[in-house]
Scaffold this active site. Structure first.
Site, short mmCIF file in Angstrom:
data_model
loop_
_atom_site.label_atom_id
_atom_site.label_comp_id
_atom_site.label_asym_id
_atom_site.label_seq_id
_atom_site.Cartn_x
_atom_site.Cartn_y
_atom_site.Cartn_z
N HIS A 7 -23.13 -90.44 24.84
CA HIS A 7 -24.53 -90.67 24.45
C HIS A 7 -24.74 -90.31 22.98
O HIS A 7 -24.96 -89.15 22.62
CB HIS A 7 -25.46 -89.84 25.34
CG HIS A 7 -26.92 -90.16 25.14
ND1 HIS A 7 -27.74 -90.58 26.18
CD2 HIS A 7 -27.71 -90.15 24.04
CE1 HIS A 7 -28.96 -90.79 25.72
NE2 HIS A 7 -28.97 -90.54 24.42
N HIS A 67 -30.02 -87.94 29.23
CA HIS A 67 -30.71 -86.64 29.23
C HIS A 67 -30.99 -86.18 30.67
O HIS A 67 -30.19 -85.48 31.25
CB HIS A 67 -31.99 -86.66 28.39
CG HIS A 67 -31.75 -87.09 26.97
ND1 HIS A 67 -31.36 -86.21 25.99
CD2 HIS A 67 -31.81 -88.32 26.38
CE1 HIS A 67 -31.21 -86.87 24.85
NE2 HIS A 67 -31.47 -88.15 25.05
N HIS A 83 -26.47 -92.34 19.35
CA HIS A 83 -27.12 -93.53 18.77
C HIS A 83 -26.48 -93.84 17.43
O HIS A 83 -26.46 -92.98 16.54
CB HIS A 83 -28.61 -93.28 18.58
CG HIS A 83 -29.36 -93.11 19.87
ND1 HIS A 83 -30.13 -94.09 20.42
CD2 HIS A 83 -29.42 -92.06 20.73
CE1 HIS A 83 -30.67 -93.67 21.56
NE2 HIS A 83 -30.25 -92.42 21.77
O1 LIG Z 1 -33.35 -88.93 22.12
C1 LIG Z 1 -33.81 -90.09 22.11
N1 LIG Z 1 -34.68 -90.48 23.08
C2 LIG Z 1 -35.21 -91.72 23.12
N2 LIG Z 1 -34.94 -92.65 22.20
C3 LIG Z 1 -34.11 -92.32 21.20
C4 LIG Z 1 -33.51 -91.05 21.12
N3 LIG Z 1 -32.73 -91.02 20.02
C5 LIG Z 1 -32.84 -92.24 19.43
N4 LIG Z 1 -33.68 -93.02 20.14
C6 LIG Z 1 -34.11 -94.39 19.85
C7 LIG Z 1 -34.35 -94.60 18.35
C8 LIG Z 1 -33.28 -95.55 17.95
O2 LIG Z 1 -33.69 -96.42 16.93
C9 LIG Z 1 -33.03 -96.31 19.25
C10 LIG Z 1 -31.76 -97.09 19.34
O3 LIG Z 1 -30.65 -96.33 18.98
O4 LIG Z 1 -33.11 -95.30 20.23
#
Ligand SMILES: O=c1[nH]cnc2c1ncn2[C@H]1C[C@H](O)[C@@H](CO)O1
Length: 359
Positions: free
Chosen positions: A15, A237, A17
């Protein structure tokens, strides 16, 4: 000062991004090349703008992407470069297998409505974004000798993009894309829109794996929906699953995998800042199926080593638990069976768990 490395062995990360794992220097370099004015001209200055230092909310956390995404989005060279550098950074952390996720739409500047980050319309479509990321990852794999696969994200606030995300997963299924995800602000959109549901149905129909951000800051009902409606095979999560003990028990019985991100959970306000009372400790004590991940190391100013260090120093993780976590991560990865077995074997070997054959 050099970072203390607590589990200096091959690891699996599930996990993280891509757009939350860019090098600050790369953002500065690309802005310079493209003539984009940044609020700070140096990596240090931009670090101060982008990185969160104190616990905030997920909404504040996600607003940090506004600081730099316009620099990367719409630029072919930049997109390929961040994918390549990402693989290099993971190799340095001794990650041997990584699944990296991103939204193709958030990196595009045409065939996406609305065009994100106030960009002018250009000629880079979500489809080509996936192609470029695949190229960068593939070149990184060759150069740094690790395996990298990708997951394409639907965004909770943009249901109109989701069917295309499912279509892109399908199109690039044999070029390194292994799954679909649903990311974004769960505190604003708790229930998944019908478009997300349709995209997940299509993913299931086409044999595309499914993970969903759920129970990070949203209630346990979001986790329940992810499993029951979106047919999630893993939960991103999922800390708040613990608020519904029956659900937690049921998911543990099903061996559901939870993608946990310690440092992230503190700074997004998902969990209380005291790591010694963190929900992960319950998952650990219950021998649940979960992984340890960075999530967005750029915004968190972190590395996977920091997550492991916190797990060891503040959550009571042992070397044995780290091995168990990584083996479970490999087992819960979205690789096909044979490749999964190969990955598992590499871990068993590195962890001294391969039995020598008796004569
Ligand atoms: O921790 C997170 N929770 C929900 N969405 C998230 C988190 N971290 C990044 N993102 C979103 C923002 C990014 O632009 C997108 C794609 O990677 O996913």
């Amino acid at each position: 000062m050099a970072e203390q490395v607590v589990f200096d062995k091959p690891k699996v990360e599930l996990h993280v991004h891509l757009d939350g794992a860019i090098r600050v220097q790369t953002i500065v370099d690309i802005a310079k090349r493209r003539g984009i004015n940044l609020p700070a001209q140096t990596a240090e200055g931009m670090t101060r703008r982008i990185c969160l230092e104190e616990p905030a909310t997920l909404t504040v956390f996600l607003s940090k992407f506004n600081e730099y995404m316009h620099v990367i989005a719409g630029d072919r060279e930049a997109i390929k470069r961040i994918a390549y550098e990402f693989v290099e950074d993971k190799a340095k952390e001794k990650v041997i297998y990584v699944e990296v996720r991103y939204s193709p739409h958030l990196l595009a500047n045409t065939k996406v409505k609305p065009i994100p980050w106030n960009q002018q319309e250009g000629d880079l479509s979500p489809d080509e974004v996936v192609h470029l990321v695949n190229e960068g990852l593939r070149e990184g794999e060759k150069a740094f000798n690790i395996k990298a696969r990708s997951i394409l994200c639907c965004m909770r606030h943009m249901p109109s993009w989701s069917m295309e995300v499912a279509a892109l997963c399908k199109k690039y299924q044999h070029e390194g894309v292994v799954a679909i995800d649903l990311a974004g602000d769960e505190s604003l959109n708790c229930e998944a829109y019908p478009e997300h549901r349709k995209a997940y149905e299509e993913a299931e129909r086409c044999g595309i794996h499914r993970t969903v951000h759920a129970g990070e800051v949203g209630p346990a009902t979001v986790v329940k929906e992810a499993v029951d409606v979106l047919k999630a095979e893993r939960i991103g999560h999922g800390y708040r699953t613990l608020y519904d003990r029956d659900l937690y028990t049921k998911l543990r019985e099903k061996n559901m995998h939870f993608e946990m991100c310690p440092v992230s959970s503190k700074l997004t306000g998902a969990c209380q800042p005291d790591f010694t009372r963190h929900p992960i400790i319950t998952f650990m004590k219950d021998k649940a199926n979960y992984s340890l991940n960075t999530d967005d190391p750029l915004i968190l100013s972190s590395t996977l080593h920091l997550d492991y260090r916190i797990a060891q120093n503040l959550m009571g993780f042992s070397e044995e638990e780290f091995k168990r976590v990584n083996i479970n991560s490999a087992k819960s990865s979205f690789l096909p069976k044979e490749e999964k077995e190969e990955l598992l074997y590499s871990l068993y070997e590195a962890y001294g768990m391969v039995q020598s054959t008796p004569f």
